[in-house]
Design a protein around this motif. Sequence first.
Motif, short mmCIF file in Angstrom:
data_model
loop_
_atom_site.label_atom_id
_atom_site.label_comp_id
_atom_site.label_asym_id
_atom_site.label_seq_id
_atom_site.Cartn_x
_atom_site.Cartn_y
_atom_site.Cartn_z
N SER A 137 -14.99 -7.71 -68.34
CA SER A 137 -14.95 -6.64 -67.21
C SER A 137 -14.20 -6.94 -66.18
O SER A 137 -13.78 -8.24 -65.99
CB SER A 137 -16.64 -6.76 -66.55
OG SER A 137 -16.74 -8.32 -66.26
N VAL A 138 -14.02 -6.21 -65.12
CA VAL A 138 -12.95 -6.68 -63.90
C VAL A 138 -13.45 -5.52 -62.75
O VAL A 138 -13.92 -4.23 -63.04
CB VAL A 138 -11.55 -6.13 -64.35
CG1 VAL A 138 -11.26 -4.67 -64.57
CG2 VAL A 138 -10.63 -6.69 -63.19
N ASN A 139 -13.31 -6.02 -61.58
CA ASN A 139 -13.70 -5.34 -60.37
C ASN A 139 -12.33 -4.81 -59.94
O ASN A 139 -11.19 -5.44 -59.63
CB ASN A 139 -14.44 -6.09 -59.46
CG ASN A 139 -14.67 -5.34 -58.31
OD1 ASN A 139 -14.00 -4.28 -57.72
ND2 ASN A 139 -15.58 -5.88 -57.59
N ARG A 161 -6.95 -5.73 -57.40
CA ARG A 161 -7.99 -6.06 -58.51
C ARG A 161 -8.64 -7.43 -58.34
O ARG A 161 -7.89 -8.26 -58.00
CB ARG A 161 -7.66 -5.64 -59.68
CG ARG A 161 -6.63 -6.63 -60.34
CD ARG A 161 -6.70 -6.42 -61.97
NE ARG A 161 -5.67 -7.38 -62.39
CZ ARG A 161 -5.89 -8.52 -62.81
NH1 ARG A 161 -7.00 -9.41 -62.44
NH2 ARG A 161 -4.82 -9.51 -63.37
N HIS A 162 -9.85 -7.59 -58.62
CA HIS A 162 -10.27 -9.39 -58.79
C HIS A 162 -9.80 -9.66 -60.14
O HIS A 162 -9.21 -8.94 -60.91
CB HIS A 162 -11.81 -8.96 -58.56
CG HIS A 162 -12.31 -8.49 -57.37
ND1 HIS A 162 -13.71 -8.84 -56.72
CD2 HIS A 162 -11.50 -7.98 -56.23
CE1 HIS A 162 -13.98 -7.96 -55.64
NE2 HIS A 162 -12.81 -7.76 -55.15
N GLU A 171 -10.59 -15.30 -64.70
CA GLU A 171 -8.86 -15.22 -64.72
C GLU A 171 -8.51 -16.32 -63.56
O GLU A 171 -8.99 -16.12 -62.32
CB GLU A 171 -8.45 -13.94 -64.58
CG GLU A 171 -6.81 -13.99 -64.62
CD GLU A 171 -6.66 -12.65 -64.28
OE1 GLU A 171 -5.16 -12.39 -64.37
OE2 GLU A 171 -7.24 -11.52 -63.69
N SER A 172 -7.56 -17.13 -63.81
CA SER A 172 -7.15 -17.75 -62.81
C SER A 172 -5.37 -17.57 -62.66
O SER A 172 -4.73 -18.47 -63.52
CB SER A 172 -7.33 -19.24 -62.89
OG SER A 172 -6.75 -20.20 -61.75
N PRO A 173 -5.04 -16.45 -62.05
CA PRO A 173 -3.59 -16.26 -62.01
C PRO A 173 -2.65 -17.33 -61.45
O PRO A 173 -3.16 -17.98 -60.51
CB PRO A 173 -3.67 -14.95 -61.35
CG PRO A 173 -4.67 -14.93 -60.36
CD PRO A 173 -5.88 -15.68 -61.15
#
Length: 210
Positions: free
Chosen positions: A16-18, A39-40, A112-114
């Motif tokens: 999922s993604v916000n 986006r988150h 996720e840790s970009p």
Amino acid sequence: MLGDISLAYTQRIEQSVNAGFLAVQIPGLAGQVMQKTERHSHQVNIQGIIFGEDASDALKTLQTAATEGEELTFTASITDALDIQQVIIDRFKVVEDAARPGFYQYSLALMESPPLPPPAELSGFGGLDDFGLGDLGFDTDILGDLMDQVGDITDAIDQAGQLLDQLGALSNLDGLSVGGLLEPMDSLADGVSALGGQLGDALDNLLDGF
């Protein structure tokens, strides 16, 4: 795969993604205006089981990874279309039923840790590069030529001053009264000499900035 950990018996995986919208209420407008921001982080929730002879070691590996909190690579078919380079284990939960010892049910919440963008690099004077004179087509070597010319001018002024001093000495000779004639020349020489000194000081200060 989560890092070098194989999640062999995964039963459920959810992504999922916000999208990062902010709701803005406008007076007199029914509803809300949705303002798009960044986006988150993508979220991935995994549920699976661990069992077998190596179940304790596999469980320990997951618990250690969750405790250390290091960034890990993650690959799964559900995220093939997403640009997820690294994740962290945000939450880890494991359950063992007394009726089935050595059989573990676990859930993982990955975030996720970009990677951070490269640090900003500023050259001298905030990126102006020598005050930007090169971009303006201004040749800084000309300043040296100007200083040479100023030196020639000040030398000429000094010589003129010496000549006026000699004429002033003549005005003091007995029977020769030319002092009144030399007063305007004295004033002019003093003004020119002061101007030459100021010009030299100004160029010295300008050169000190380079």
